[in-house]
Structures are given as structure tokens and as C-alpha cells.
Design a protein around this motif. Structure first.
Motif, PDB file in Angstrom:
ATOM      1  N   LEU A 261       0.862  -1.183   0.000  1.00 37.71           N
ATOM      2  CA  LEU A 261       0.000   0.000   0.000  1.00 37.71           C
ATOM      3  C   LEU A 261       0.897   1.231   0.000  1.00 37.71           C
ATOM      4  CD1 LEU A 261      -2.742  -0.572   2.711  1.00 37.71           C
ATOM      5  CD2 LEU A 261      -3.115  -0.171   0.294  1.00 37.71           C
TER       6      LEU A 261
ATOM      7  N   ASP B  32      -2.162   5.402  -2.397  1.00 38.28           N
ATOM      8  CA  ASP B  32      -3.433   4.734  -2.118  1.00 38.28           C
ATOM      9  C   ASP B  32      -4.117   5.407  -0.939  1.00 38.28           C
ATOM     10  OD1 ASP B  32      -3.085   2.524  -3.996  1.00 38.28           O
ATOM     11  OD2 ASP B  32      -1.431   1.939  -2.684  1.00 38.28           O
TER      12      ASP B  32
ATOM     13  N   ASN C 162      -5.701  12.660  -8.076  1.00 36.55           N
ATOM     14  CA  ASN C 162      -5.952  11.305  -7.578  1.00 36.55           C
ATOM     15  C   ASN C 162      -7.312  11.292  -6.883  1.00 36.55           C
ATOM     16  OD1 ASN C 162      -6.038   8.871  -6.225  1.00 36.55           O
ATOM     17  ND2 ASN C 162      -3.912   8.958  -5.542  1.00 36.55           N
TER      18      ASN C 162
ATOM     19  N   ASN D 135      -8.941   9.076  -5.407  1.00 37.47           N
ATOM     20  CA  ASN D 135      -9.134   8.254  -4.217  1.00 37.47           C
ATOM     21  C   ASN D 135      -8.821   8.993  -2.919  1.00 37.47           C
ATOM     22  OD1 ASN D 135      -9.967   5.686  -3.337  1.00 37.47           O
ATOM     23  ND2 ASN D 135      -7.853   5.220  -2.768  1.00 37.47           N
TER      24      ASN D 135
ATOM     25  N   GLY E 262      -9.556   6.916   0.755  1.00 39.05           N
ATOM     26  CA  GLY E 262      -8.124   6.835   1.018  1.00 39.05           C
ATOM     27  C   GLY E 262      -7.602   7.897   1.968  1.00 39.05           C
TER      28      GLY E 262
ATOM     29  N   ALA F 176      -8.524   0.000   3.217  1.00 38.20           N
ATOM     30  CA  ALA F 176      -7.920  -0.173   1.895  1.00 38.20           C
ATOM     31  C   ALA F 176      -7.515  -1.617   1.641  1.00 38.20           C
ATOM     32  CB  ALA F 176      -6.707   0.738   1.764  1.00 38.20           C
TER      33      ALA F 176
ATOM     34  N   GLN G 168     -12.982  -1.568  -4.611  1.00 40.38           N
ATOM     35  CA  GLN G 168     -12.057  -0.500  -4.196  1.00 40.38           C
ATOM     36  C   GLN G 168     -11.164  -0.927  -3.054  1.00 40.38           C
ATOM     37  OE1 GLN G 168     -14.545   3.130  -4.023  1.00 40.38           O
ATOM     38  NE2 GLN G 168     -12.548   4.007  -3.900  1.00 40.38           N
TER      39      GLN G 168
ATOM     40  N   MET H 294      -7.650  -3.528  -3.803  1.00 41.89           N
ATOM     41  CA  MET H 294      -6.417  -3.161  -4.472  1.00 41.89           C
ATOM     42  C   MET H 294      -6.355  -3.652  -5.906  1.00 41.89           C
ATOM     43  SD  MET H 294      -4.642  -1.446  -2.337  1.00 41.89           S
ATOM     44  CE  MET H 294      -3.071  -1.529  -3.138  1.00 41.89           C
TER      45      MET H 294
END
Lengths: 306, 457
Positions: free
Chosen positions: A28, A78, A100, A102, A109, A163, B76, B79
Motif C-alpha cells: 500500500l 493509495d 488522484n 481516491n 483513502g 484499503a 475499491q 487493491m
């Protein structure tokens, strides 16, 4: 010709699949706004995360220059770990420049580690900028207090698990291992600070309140009369008088504060100017969260005992 | 008999009321005792809390997981690369404005005030040939701006600015819409879109508002090629930031009406103004950085003639370790204009043009700038301008040293001397004045009230 073309296409498809596979197993990518959060995210994420910080321990997190190179880091991220309470509000501009989706505010994120923190110095009266650079949501420098590390790491754990839920157990295990270390060090630090409990200190900028409160020290005055505004000579004269009257032994300052001014005031008041690690990496040897707290505790307790 | 009845009734009431009053008093005493005990308990609890230095190290209540955390099946969280459907689907917000309480605005608000003034020669004032055309030898509010900005929802951000300022001496000050746009933040593949009325990202200084510029006046090249306010248009702008390059690159493309009367002016989407920009950035060291960009704008003039602007820009900063401000900033921008123009030709010699010939006119302008800020409150700089005129012959150059004083982050005073040298007599007012050589003392006071968004690099 067509065979060669087909072979080329197959090769490209295979390459894409391999890359996708590798991508699936990758760590990550986490970007922390300040080094303290980088250190704590590494403690929770362990080998499963690759963490970078947008600022360094020797730089004032209030006054970060937003470089496009930060946006590039954020573009690939991420997760973003932010301090919140308006310490790192500049992250919004950097995130917007990263394109980005996310990690935009409200995105999956984003980890705001200030959630659940018992915030100190929350203004109870109407504030404005005549008071200097005051934070309407309260003092944001909580990461200096090792006592709130469990809350910070809990928030990080939740965010990382969001995540990568399949790694939650590992994150939990890493966090518990870190907290066990922290607990044992906390005992040492409390013992070291016990004899100087109740001592009065003067600070350059009001960023040490969490740390001082944790160990029972009393913040008696600030070099900056109003946060973020250079002090007027009259204020410094009064400060030196108070320091002399109260027999204050220590003036605490951060790497980005005016060192010469801190030294001059301390000298005039018969106190010791003390450079502490305002963040991980702020001074030599403070290269991890525990090392930074350890440095601060030992340096301060030693200075107060003299 | 009647009075006897009253006496008896009074006695009965007194006899029955006495035990009730005694009962009430006892109940009240019990209540007071209970309250006293509660107060004592609370006092002890407060004392206990006060003797504790800080919150205990107990683990906090877990942060509220978002909806995605509760649905591990969601792509989501896995990954894995999202599908096209996933990319198009609106995302669920996670605690948007979680720290805002009731009664608080869900957006930020700020006011910026920019007051400028100048002293110059009488002939320059007569010709309206100074930096602030038509407002020479005056002190006036150039731009007082109200900004409102914030997240519209999890997918978009909105900004709106209305402004007012003096455009002619003693004239009425109209409130105008300076900017109003939304930015779509959650588009796929590293893209964003901005639509509305905006300052265009052409070069690095065009996007900056007057009060935020590092100088009192916009560089000559912008004022000559794009007008006093620079390039401000209505339309759509898209950006893309690739993530596979080792350095930052932003690619931008836009389509606008082309309302700018100085460079374009056709003002129709059927004959739009198209813009493009590529910007990159290099961290030379921890303390030094360089930003480089190239821009293009292509549209039609009001006369339906093609006009193209090509721009370059550079910016270098040196910020020593631990400093709160840069010590040295260097910058430069240039614009090359390729414009089709019409030239009247006098065939019969009667002094008036008989036919119009189209021709391409190329012109170039640039500026170079350096600023030294040895102390947080003081900065010293100089700018050199040199520019031709896009639709007329001649050129001008100028040099402008200045000093800036910042009492705080939100208040700034600036003073500059500007010398301008033109290759030809210059008379905007058309009343016989001439502003070929111009010497001006410029001054500026700027304040910011409330919120102000941070600026990148």
C-alpha cells in the motif's frame, strides 16, 4: 508478418498481465503529511506499506511549500494520512493538483488521525486573527504526546484496513506490538519525569502543551506573544522578568524557531535554551517515534534537574 | 354564625396543614442531603480528573468505519484495478466535514482588498500612459474581492469570487463576477475537469489574482498581449497528471468562448478559443526547485482573424533548510504572438484605404524577475519587461525595482519605482499627451480577511 504481429500482441498482453499481477501484490502506498504520522503508519503497516512524508522534522508543518513533486507522490498514493485540526490544511491544494480521485476530501483513502483525540486548547471564546495564528479547532500538535499514540494508531489501523481488509489481522498485530513497546517506554519516561513534575517552563511557540501536560509540567509563557507573530520587544522584556521571578530553568524551542532569539532570552533570564524534537527527525537521533519522545523526555528531565 | 364558620374552617386548615408542612420540610431535607452527596461526588470526581495529567492511554473508541470498510467485496478495497463501471459510479463519502458542528458554514469565505496608487509625470497622466491607465496620480481600490470556496459534494469543489474596483477616476464601482467554477475531482485515470468562468492556466502568473501577484502590476507582456486583467475566460478545462513518469507533469487542454478582446474576441463556441499547457517540475535539491511550462492559446479575433499565442514560463526557488520563506526566487515568462491582421492600402492616393490586405504579424514579449527575501517580513526584487505590440509596430521596455513589507501573513505593503521606455509616442487618451518615457512611483496595500486558499509553489 501477421504471425509476428500476433506474437507481439501476445507478448504485450502477457506483459500487461504480469504487471497487473505484480500490481496486485504490491505494498500500500501511503503518504503522511508529517514525519510523526509516517513513523506511526510504518509501525502499524509494517512490511505491507510503503510510507513517505511530505514534510521533514526540521520544517514547520504550518508553512510547507506545496511543490508539484508532492503532487506526484500523491498521484501514486493509495492512502493519505493527515494530522487534521488545520495543521496540514495545505494538503487539500496538493491533493487537488495530484488528480488522484481516491484521496480527495471525503474519499476512502483519507485517514484523519485526529478523530477521537482529546483536543486541548479548543477556543471557548470568539477568535480572530488579532490573536495570531490561532487554531479554531484546538491545538493540533497532539502527536508530541506519546499518550495519544494508541488513538492515532487506531485511526491508522482503521484506514489501512479499509484499503486492505485482508491484512487487518497483521495490522492489528503490528499495532499491539508497537503499543507494548510504547507501554514499557512510557513507564521509563514517567519515572524520569516524576522528580520534575510541576516544573514551569517557557516555550517558543504553543506546540508543546500535549507533551507538557502528559508529564505534569506547566507552560508559563511563550516567546511568541501571539502564535506565529514575531514577538515585540516589550513582550520579551516582560517574559524575561517572569522567567526570573518564577525561576524558570528551561526555554523550549523547535528546529525552525529563531535559535538566536531563544538563546538570548534564555541567557538574559538565566535559563537554558532547549532544542527538542518537535517531530520525528527534528534533531539528530530522533529518527523514530519512540526515539523522538525518548530524546525529548531525557533532554528535558536532565535540564530541569540541573 | 357566619364568622364562627370561618374561624372553624381556618382552624381545620391549620390543623391539617401543619403535618403536611412538616412532611414537606422532611422531604426537602432529604432532597438537600441527596444533592449535597451528589455534589460531593462530583467534586471528588472533578478533583480526580484534574490530578490526571492527560487522557489515559486506553485505546480510543474505534473510528467509525465507512461503508466501504463494511463491504469487503467492494473492488475499491481489494487493491485490484477498478472496472470502467466502477470508475463511473459515484463514490460514497467518508465522513465529509466530520469536524464541523451544527451552525457552521460548509464552505470557506474570505475577503481580499487590494489598494494601489501611483505618482507620475503630468504628460503621462494626460496621455493615460501610466501603468494604471486612466488612473495615474491616484490612490484607489483596484480589487476588493469576496471569495467563497469549498466542497460541493464528495465529487466536486466549487469556487466563486465577486469583485469590485475603480476602473475610472471617480466612476461608479460595479460588482462583477471575477470567477465561478466547479472542479470535478473524482474523474478516472488521473484527470480532472474545471468548468465555468476562470483565470486560465496560461503561464504561471496569469492564474494569480492581482492581490496575490509578487509585483504591484501584472507584467507588461501580459497587459499588452492579453489586456490589463490577463486571460480570463468561460469554458471547460481538463487536466491529466500521469503517474508513470519519474517527475511531475501536468497536461492541460481547454475550450473557451474566446471573449478576451485584446487577443481574441470572437466569443463563440463555434469558433472557440482552444488552450493547452504542459507543466513540469524538478526538485533540484531539498532546498531548490525548478518549474517549467509551455502554453498555447489559439482562437479568432473579433475581425474573424486567427490569433495564436505561444508561451513559456520558468520559476526557480531556493528555500534554505528550515526557512519559512524562500531566500531567492527567479522567474521568467514569455509570449510569442502570431496574429493575422488587416492592413489598409491606399491605392489611389486619396489618403484613405481602398483595399485591405491580410498579413501575419509576429511579436514577442517577455519579462525576467528576481526576488530576495533575507528576512521573513522583508523582500526586495526587480523585474525587467520587454515587449513588442501584437497588432501595431513598436516596442517598450521597463525596469521595476520594489520592496515588500509583510507585517503578517495577511497584510502586505509594497512600493516600487517603474521606468518605462517606449519606441514611439504613446497617447491612449488621444488628447495630445505623450508617454514615451514614463517614471512612476507605485504603491500597494493588500489585506486578507478570513480564509484564503494556499498556493502551490
Amino acid at each position: 508478418m501477421s504471425k509476428r504481429f500476433c506474437a507481439l500482441v501476445l507478448l504485450i498482453v502477457a506483459a500487461v498481465l504480469i504487471v497487473s499481477e505484480a500490481d496486485g501484490a504490491r505494498k500500500l502506498r501511503v503518504i503522511a503529511t508529517i514525519p510523526d504520522l509516517k513513523a506511526l503508519t510504518e509501525a502499524v503497516g509494517g512490511d505491507l506499506v510503503e510510507v513517505d512524508s511530505l514534510s521533514r522534522g526540521t520544517v514547520n508543518a504550518h508553512e510547507i511549500e506545496i511543490r508539484p513533486s508532492m503532487m506526484l507522490k500523491l498521484r501514486r498514493a493509495d492512502i493519505v494520512v493527515e494530522n487534521g485540526l488545520e495543521l496540514d490544511k495545505w494538503i487539500d491544494v496538493a491533493v487537488q493538483g495530484s488528480n488522484n480521485d481516491n484521496i480527495v476530501r471525503g474519499g476512502a483513502g483519507v485517514i484523519d488521525v485526529s478523530r477521537g483525540i482529546p483536543v486541548l486548547e479548543v477556543p471557548t471564546v470568539r477568535i480572530d486573527r488579532s490573536m495570531g495564528d490561532v487554531h479554531p479547532l484546538g491545538n493540533p500538535h497532539y502527536s508530541l504526546d506519546p499518550g495519544v499514540a494508541p488513538i492515532i494508531t487506531q485511526n491508522i489501523l482503521e484506514g489501512l484496513s479499509r484499503a486492505a481488509p485482508e491484512h487487518r489481522t497483521t495490522f492489528e498485530r503490528n499495532r499491539q506490538a508497537f503499543l507494548a513497546q510504547l507501554d514499557s517506554r512510557m513507564g521509563e519516561w514517567t519515572k524520569l519525569m516524576e522528580p520534575v513534575k510541576g516544573s514551569k517552563v517557557v516555550v517558543y511557540h504553543p506546540q508543546w502543551i500535549y507533551f507538557l501536560t502528559r508529564f505534569g509540567l506547566i507552560e508559563t509563557g511563550w516567546v511568541e506573544e501571539r502564535p506565529g507573530i514575531p514577538p515585540a520587544p516589550g513582550h520579551l522584556v516582560r517574559l524575561v522578568r517572569v522567567m526570573k521571578d518564577e525561576k524558570i530553568k528551561v526555554l523550549i524551542y523547535a528546529p525552525w524557531n529563531d535559535e538566536k532569539l531563544a538563546e538570548r532570552i534564555a541567557e538574559e533570564a538565566g535559563a537554558k535554551p532547549l532544542l527538542l524534537a518537535a517531530m520525528v527527525g527534528g534533531v539528530k537521533g530522533a529518527d523514530s517515534y519512540l526515539a523522538a519522545v525518548d530524546y525529548n523526555v531525557r533532554t528535558l528531565s536532565q535540564a530541569l534537574r540541573q | 354564625m357566619r364568622s364562627l364558620g370561618i374561624v372553624i374552617s381556618a382552624l381545620l386548615v391549620a390543623v391539617t396543614a401543619a403535618p403536611a408542612g412538616a412532611q414537606d420540610a422532611a422531604a426537602m431535607r432529604r432532597e438537600i442531603e441527596q444533592l449535597r452527596q451528589q455534589l460531593q461526588g462530583l467534586t471528588e470526581r472533578l478533583q480526580r480528573l484534574e490530578t490526571q495529567p492527560a487522557p489515559q492511554m486506553a485505546a480510543p473508541p474505534p473510528a467509525q468505519p465507512g461503508p466501504l470498510a463494511q463491504s469487503p467485496a467492494n473492488p475499491q478495497t481489494q487493491m485490484s484495478p477498478p472496472s470502467a463501471t466502477e470508475l463511473l459510479r459515484p463514490r460514497q463519502p467518508f465522513g465529509l466535514y466530520q469536524q464541523r458542528g451544527s451552525g457552521q458554514l460548509l464552505f470557506d469565505m474570505g475577503i481580499a482588498g487590494d489598494f494601489v496608487g501611483s505618482f507620475t509625470q503630468h504628460n503621462v497622466q494626460k496621455a493615460n500612459g501610466g501603468t494604471f491607465t486612466g488612473r495615474e496620480n491616484r490612490f484607489f481600490p483596484r480589487e476588493v474581492e469576496l471569495s467563497l470556496f469549498g466542497q460541493i459534494d464528495p465529487f466536486a469543489r466549487g469556487e466563486m469570487r465577486i469583485e469590485s474596483g475603480e476602473e475610472a477616476p471617480g466612476g461608479e464601482m460595479n460588482v462583477t463576477l471575477a470567477e465561478a467554477f466547479i472542479t470535478l475531482l473524482t474523474l478516472p485515470y488521473g484527470t480532472q475537469a474545471k468548468l465555468g468562468q476562470m483565470r486560465n492556466r496560461f503561464g504561471w502568473s496569469n492564474v494569480i489574482h492581482e492581490h496575490d501577484l509578487p509585483w504591484i502590476d501584472r507584467p507588461d507582456v501580459y497587459r499588452v498581449f492579453l489586456g490589463e486583467e490577463g486571460l480570463k475566460e468561460k469554458g471547460v478545462e481538463g487536466t491529466w497528471v500521469p503517474d508513470f513518469l519519474p517527475f511531475y507533469v501536468q497536461v492541460l487542454g481547454g475550450v473557451f468562448n474566446g471573449d478576451n478582446e485584446t487577443a481574441f474576441g470572437r466569443g463563440l463556441l463555434t469558433h472557440p478559443l482552444a488552450t493547452g499547457r504542459v507543466m513540469t517540475f524538478f526538485d533540484l535539491t531539498e532546498t531548490q526547485a525548478l518549474q517549467v511550462g509551455a502554453s498555447v492559446a489559439n482562437g479568432e479575433t473579433a475581425e474573424r482573424l486567427r490569433s495564436t499565442l505561444l508561451g513559456f514560463d520558468l520559476k526557480y526557488k531556493f528555500r534554505p533548510e528550515g526557512w519559512l520563506h524562500p531566500l531567492l526566487t527567479l522567474g521568467s515568462e514569455g509570449i510569442y504572438s502570431i496574429r493575422r491582421t488587416e492592413r489598409g492600402v491606399d491605392v489611389d492616393g486619396d489618403g484613405s484605404p481602398d483595399l485591405f490586405q491580410k498579413q501575419t504579424r509576429n511579436s514577442f514579449g517577455w519579462y525576467g524577475w528576481g526576488e530576495l527575501q533575507p528576512w521573513r517580513r522583508w523582500a526586495f526584487g526587480v523585474r525587467y519587461d520587454s515587449t513588442q505590440f501584437p497588432a501595431a509596430p513598436g516596442y517598450q521596455w521597463a525596469v521595476e525595482p520594489y520592496v515588500t513589507f509583510y507585517p503578517s501573513e495577511f497584510l502586505r505593503f509594497r512600493m516600487a519605482y517603474k521606468h518605462t521606455d517606449r519606441s514611439h509616442p504613446f497617447d491612449v487618451a488621444g488628447n495630445g499627451g505623450s508617454a514615451r518615457l514614463v517614471d512612476e512611483l507605485l504603491f500597494q496595500a493588500t489585506f486578507i480577511l478570513g480564509a484564503h486558499p494556499a498556493h502551490a509553489f
